[in-house]
Design a protein around this motif. Structure first.
Motif: not given
Lengths: 159, 315
Positions: A131-157
């Motif tokens: 995620g970004p430096a400021g952190g990420t917040t998502v709601l509980g439930g179905d969650v997807r972890v994605i690799y973003d090649p542009a930023t070379d980071r893992l995102e949680v959505r």
């Protein structure tokens, strides 16, 4: 002649039965409610910890899959977590944490149920930033972890 | 009759209290068991562990296919790269069946796009005085040496050496027999200079090792090669030869006395037409450095990546 029905009145018996039932039921409800409340708090703590650890495991797996050379073209892992823990919705916050090794990114996963003050935290170490430096917040439930090649980071959505 | 009616009322009250107690107990137990359900929800297939295993299996299978093809294990019809691309697509099937058998539909695809392979040549021949010296423009992707006999030499003058040069830098691997050991003892060592810095010579001694197979790419030496006692051992002296110090251009020359016997195999990046077959040896076309597209799709995991397959090649 001995009378066995002396002092016995249908109305009094009925009232007594109602009163005794009411007292017993009220006592049981009050006694059980504190037990249920205590158990619910325990269940909330355990469930949030389990969800946090499962999300941490998913992040580690995604990190491992993304570690190939060359980088993956597409990577997404979906996890179906419960939408509520012990009857309460909850939020998942992922915050980068300072680490001692520059090549390892530490992330703190915090789970906060809406209707409870219980907080569960899990630490996870990955080679990629989550995620970004400021952190990420998502709601509980179905969650997807994605690799973003542009930023070379893992995102949680949320799905 | 009046007494019997009173007993019936008490039984009713007892049953009511018992029912309420059972309902409360059920609520408590259900709340507890919910934790177990969450903990048991998920597994390797959901997390992506199976995708890692499938990727490694695909890489291993494609590498095995390339290795077999380049060593003449199969006789392809038509162009090598087209034959390879066609056969790579079959390799995903085994992994897909494996995933389906475990109760989850998994679609694994291994395919080549744009035919990403490079043509090269495998030069093989006997280790003797007629060893080839490759042109500076030719880059070796892999080198393997199989030494079956090393003559005993008290002064260590008779040795078999491989020299790699890039400008003023050079790296040399030598093989000779141990001056103090038995006839089958083999010494593998390296000397060299990189970036004008002389590197400290290193060597490894292998007792009773013949025949010995030397793999500079992964810095290993296989002693008693081809026998039941065959053992692969790491040789630190070779470590810098393969990956520690790289050369942009390889000017490889080999030298050995007639008393040596063995074989060498070089995988070079030039096509067969520009690399002449050495005397007593052969130069056959091969393909190397293949890149395949790996796709893994399950209900929970989507993973797509390119895999570079280069078995036994120098990094």
């Amino acid at each position: 002649m001995i009378r066995t029905d002396r002092g016995v009145s249908t109305g009094v018996s009925y009232a007594l039965v109602i009163a005794i039932s009411l007292v017993l039921t009220t006592g049981l409800v009050f006694g059980a409610s504190s037990l249920v409340e205590q158990n619910q708090r325990s269940v909330t703590n355990q469930q949030t910890q389990v969800v946090g650890q499962q999300l941490a495991a998913t992040l580690v797996h995604a990190d491992r899959l993304a570690a190939t050379e060359p980088e993956p073209r597409n990577l997404a892992i979906t996890r179906r977590f419960p939408t509520r823990v012990a009857g309460s919705q909850y939020r998942i916050t992922l915050t980068p944490a300072p680490g001692t090794v520059p090549t390892i990114n530490r992330t703190v996963i915090t789970l906060r149920p809406v209707a409870s003050d219980a907080v569960a935290r899990t630490n996870v170490s990955t080679s990629l930033q989550v995620g970004p430096a400021g952190g990420t917040t998502v709601l509980g439930g179905d969650v997807r972890v994605i690799y973003d090649p542009a930023t070379d980071r893992l995102e949680v959505r949320n799905v | 009759m009046a007494q019997l009616n009173d007993r019936g009322q008490l039984l009713l009250v007892g049953a009511f209290v018992l029912a309420v107690a059972l309902i409360g107990l059920t609520v408590v137990i259900n709340a507890s068991t919910q934790t177990t359900t969450v903990a048991g929800n998920g597994g390797a297939s959901v997390n992506g562990g199976d995708a890692v295993a499938a990727r490694e299996a695909a890489e291993r299978n494609v590498g095995s296919l390339l290795w077999t093809l380049n060593r003449g294990g199969v006789e392809p019809t038509g162009d090598l790269d087209k034959w390879f691309a066609k056969n790579v697509s079959y390799l995903g099937n085994g992994t897909r069946t494996y995933g389906a058998r475990r109760g989850q539909f998994v679609n694994v695809t291994v395919a080549m796009y744009d035919n990403v392979v490079e043509p090269g040549t495998r030069v093989t021949g006997p280790v003797d005085e007629s060893l080839p010296s490759l042109s500076p423009s030719v880059r070796a992707r892999n080198a393997t040496f199989l030494v079956t006999d090393v003559p005993r030499d008290e002064e260590d003058q008779m040795e078999f050496s491989v020299r790699s040069r890039s400008g003023t830098d050079y790296w040399q691997m030598y093989v000779n027999s141990s001056g103090t050991g038995g006839l089958d003892d083999v010494v593998v060592g390296t000397i060299g200079r990189v970036d004008f810095i002389n590197r400290e010579p290193r060597q490894c001694t292998f007792d009773d090792a013949l025949p010995v197979r030397i793999n500079p790419a992964d810095a290993t030496v296989v002693t008693k090669y081809g026998t039941p006692q065959e053992t692969s051992r790491y040789c630190p002296a070779l470590d810098r030869f393969g990956s520690g110090d790289s050369f942009d251009v390889y000017d490889i020359s080999l030298g050995a006395s007639n008393d040596f016997s063995g074989e060498y195999s070089l995988l070079v990046n030039e096509s067969e037409s520009s690399v002449a077959a050495p005397p007593g040896g052969s130069a056959v076309p091969v393909i190397y450095n293949a890149t395949v597209r790996f796709r893994y799709r399950s209900p929970t995991v989507v993973y797509e990546t390119d895999i570079r397959v280069a078995p036994d090649e120098i990094p």
